[in-house]
Design a protein around this motif. Structure first.
Motif, short mmCIF file in Angstrom:
data_model
loop_
_atom_site.label_atom_id
_atom_site.label_comp_id
_atom_site.label_asym_id
_atom_site.label_seq_id
_atom_site.Cartn_x
_atom_site.Cartn_y
_atom_site.Cartn_z
N UNK A 281 4.43 5.60 -5.43
CA UNK A 281 4.46 5.65 -6.89
C UNK A 281 3.40 6.58 -7.46
N UNK A 282 2.30 6.77 -6.74
CA UNK A 282 1.17 7.60 -7.20
C UNK A 282 0.74 8.51 -6.06
N UNK A 283 1.58 9.48 -5.67
CA UNK A 283 1.29 10.29 -4.47
C UNK A 283 0.04 11.16 -4.56
N UNK A 284 -0.43 11.45 -5.76
CA UNK A 284 -1.62 12.29 -5.90
C UNK A 284 -2.91 11.49 -6.00
N UNK A 285 -2.80 10.15 -6.00
CA UNK A 285 -3.98 9.30 -6.16
C UNK A 285 -4.51 8.82 -4.81
N UNK A 286 -5.80 8.47 -4.81
CA UNK A 286 -6.36 7.75 -3.68
C UNK A 286 -5.85 6.31 -3.78
N UNK A 287 -5.53 5.73 -2.66
CA UNK A 287 -5.10 4.33 -2.61
C UNK A 287 -6.04 3.60 -1.65
N UNK B 82 0.84 -1.20 0.00
CA UNK B 82 0.00 0.00 0.00
C UNK B 82 0.87 1.25 0.00
N UNK B 83 1.92 1.23 0.80
CA UNK B 83 2.85 2.37 0.87
C UNK B 83 3.58 2.54 -0.47
N UNK B 84 3.99 1.45 -1.10
CA UNK B 84 4.68 1.53 -2.39
C UNK B 84 3.77 2.12 -3.46
N UNK B 85 2.50 1.73 -3.44
CA UNK B 85 1.54 2.29 -4.39
C UNK B 85 1.38 3.79 -4.16
N UNK B 86 1.27 4.17 -2.89
CA UNK B 86 1.14 5.59 -2.56
C UNK B 86 2.38 6.38 -2.98
N UNK C 245 -15.03 -8.25 0.82
CA UNK C 245 -15.42 -8.34 2.22
C UNK C 245 -15.10 -7.06 2.96
N UNK C 246 -14.10 -6.34 2.45
CA UNK C 246 -13.68 -5.06 3.06
C UNK C 246 -13.10 -4.18 1.96
N UNK C 247 -13.24 -2.88 2.17
CA UNK C 247 -12.69 -1.91 1.23
C UNK C 247 -12.53 -0.60 1.97
N UNK C 248 -11.34 -0.03 1.93
CA UNK C 248 -11.11 1.24 2.61
C UNK C 248 -10.02 2.04 1.93
N UNK C 249 -10.20 3.34 1.85
CA UNK C 249 -9.16 4.22 1.34
C UNK C 249 -8.15 4.41 2.45
#
Length: 118
Positions: free
Chosen positions: A88-94, A82-86, A107-111
């Motif tokens: 790589x894409x700092x302006x996006x919602x993750x 999750x941190x690596x995605x953030x 079963x679960x989903x959270x920003x």
């Protein structure tokens, strides 16, 4: 009976938009996010990471970050992705997802990281 609170959310204001149950609460701390990942793992759900631009969060599919982490049970590995995605894409919602392979649904989903609205 308590009064209902009106959350000021607007399609015209991407920074005000709500995405799921947790988005109506104060931002989760790192420890609270970790507990949610522990819950996903404990339930046997498969974690996955998705991201998108804030302005596209409602009317576009979110991009998958790599493949779902089928069978991953290491909490630190999931959080690192999750941190690596953030990073790589700092302006996006993750967002973090827990796929329930028995119900064949989320079963679960959270920003877990909110991007900056343009």
């Amino acid at each position: 009976m308590s009064e209902m609170q009106d959350y000021q959310s607007s399609l015209g204001d991407p920074s005000s938009r709500k995405f799921e149950t947790f988005s109506y609460l104060p931002a989760m701390s790192a420890d609270q996010i970790r507990k949610q990942v522990e819950y996903i793992v404990r339930k046997g759900w498969n974690p996955a990471i998705e991201h998108t631009e804030p302005e596209n969060a409602f009317d576009h599919y979110w991009y998958m970050w790599k493949l779902p982490m089928f069978g991953e049970t290491n909490i630190d590995t999931i959080l690192a992705e999750a941190e690596a995605c953030h990073k790589a894409h700092p302006n996006n919602h993750v967002r973090l997802i827990g796929f329930d392979n028995y119900a064949q649904s989320k079963g679960a989903e959270m920003v877990v990281f909110r991007g900056k609205a343009v």
